[in-house]
Design an enzyme around this catalytic site. Sequence first.
Site, mmCIF file in Angstrom:
data_model
loop_
_atom_site.group_PDB
_atom_site.id
_atom_site.type_symbol
_atom_site.label_atom_id
_atom_site.label_comp_id
_atom_site.label_asym_id
_atom_site.label_seq_id
_atom_site.Cartn_x
_atom_site.Cartn_y
_atom_site.Cartn_z
ATOM 1 N N ARG A 226 0.901 -1.288 0.119
ATOM 2 C CA ARG A 226 -0.295 0.077 -0.084
ATOM 3 C C ARG A 226 0.804 1.213 0.038
ATOM 4 O O ARG A 226 0.510 2.190 -0.772
ATOM 5 C CB ARG A 226 -0.963 -0.066 1.108
ATOM 6 N N HIS B 236 0.695 4.335 -2.845
ATOM 7 C CA HIS B 236 0.345 5.697 -2.388
ATOM 8 C C HIS B 236 1.470 6.659 -2.819
ATOM 9 O O HIS B 236 1.284 7.672 -2.931
ATOM 10 C CB HIS B 236 -0.005 5.810 -0.886
ATOM 11 N N ASN C 166 -3.427 8.623 4.474
ATOM 12 C CA ASN C 166 -2.197 7.887 4.767
ATOM 13 C C ASN C 166 -1.822 7.875 6.169
ATOM 14 O O ASN C 166 -0.915 7.244 6.681
ATOM 15 C CB ASN C 166 -0.795 8.796 4.214
ATOM 16 N N HIS D 240 -5.551 -6.082 -3.152
ATOM 17 C CA HIS D 240 -6.392 -6.002 -2.080
ATOM 18 C C HIS D 240 -6.463 -7.258 -1.709
ATOM 19 O O HIS D 240 -7.219 -7.519 -0.584
ATOM 20 C CB HIS D 240 -7.841 -5.336 -2.175
ATOM 21 N N ASP E 210 -9.655 -9.995 2.064
ATOM 22 C CA ASP E 210 -10.079 -11.566 1.394
ATOM 23 C C ASP E 210 -10.100 -12.461 2.455
ATOM 24 O O ASP E 210 -9.729 -12.483 3.535
ATOM 25 C CB ASP E 210 -9.792 -11.490 0.032
#
Length: 323
Positions: free
Chosen positions: A63, A67, A95, A192, A246
């Site tokens: 991540r 970002h 963030n 994700h 998930d």
Amino acid sequence: MAALPLKNVCTTILAFLALAWLSQAELDAHYYDHSCPQLEKIIKETVLNASKHDPKVPARILRMFFHDCFIRGCDASILLDSTPTSKAEKDGPPNISVRSFYVIDQAKAKLEKECPHIVSCADILTIAARDVVTLSGGPSWEVLKGRKDGRVSKASDTRNLPAPTSNLKQLIQSFASRGLDVKDLVTLSGGHTLGFSHCSSFEARLRNFSLLHDIDPNLDSEFAQNLKKKCPKKPFRAHNAGHFLDSTASVFDNDYYKRLLAGKGLFISDQAIVGDYRTRWIVEAFAKDQNLFFNQFIASMLKLGNLGVLKHGEVRRDCRVVN
């Protein structure tokens, strides 16, 4: 204004293509082969050790990379600390929940001992992002290197990051503005498959969703009720309440896409890519064929890693401050 002769037009086009090729050629998988040959080994060992002590590290590093690249390109601007006169990206609202900066700090400290002032923080983060994917069971690839570190980091720029509440139009526009297409959008959303989300990022789907529906009708009803139990209304909610992205949240696989098709994606932005014909076919293809997803993920990560590569940046001695 007179039109250019065809010969001049062709010459201009060829010159443009040559410059574009040279820009890509500045990044090289073998950039540090002579100046810091232990680079990849040091970063991989650092990431592996950190992940053993904290299983959240892989998702956080991946991540962090996304970002970083989405703001000013892959220039490690997300690693810079705020100063008394300037609030940095890492302290921007999207963030605040980005963590594990210490992993990059540790890798940088080791590399400064091994090969001082050679390896950029931007390259460390890019390599670490690849390593967390591979260590989590995902694909591996050769990372192109030679990035320089940026000197500018503004918290206000983080408002341009795609939000978990974004619709497909907003997502497509956000990715397109960075030279990424619809396939890249669906593929990189597959990141994700790793990680956890706090309730605040998806609770809008659970209560008072619309005038007609209390709960987002695109959510599987049993899954929605489970989420409501985990995310009760404040002040009855635990501080770290949330849900994994998930069902195999520590394994990099294609389960994310399978869950989207079952109505079990967490974010509105997740639902957006399965609810539109322009993107659904890609979701379906990745859900059926994990190798297809892996191969496209490599291509999209290489493309993302090329964004905003600086020609005249610096190599920071400390990733948190400019030289």
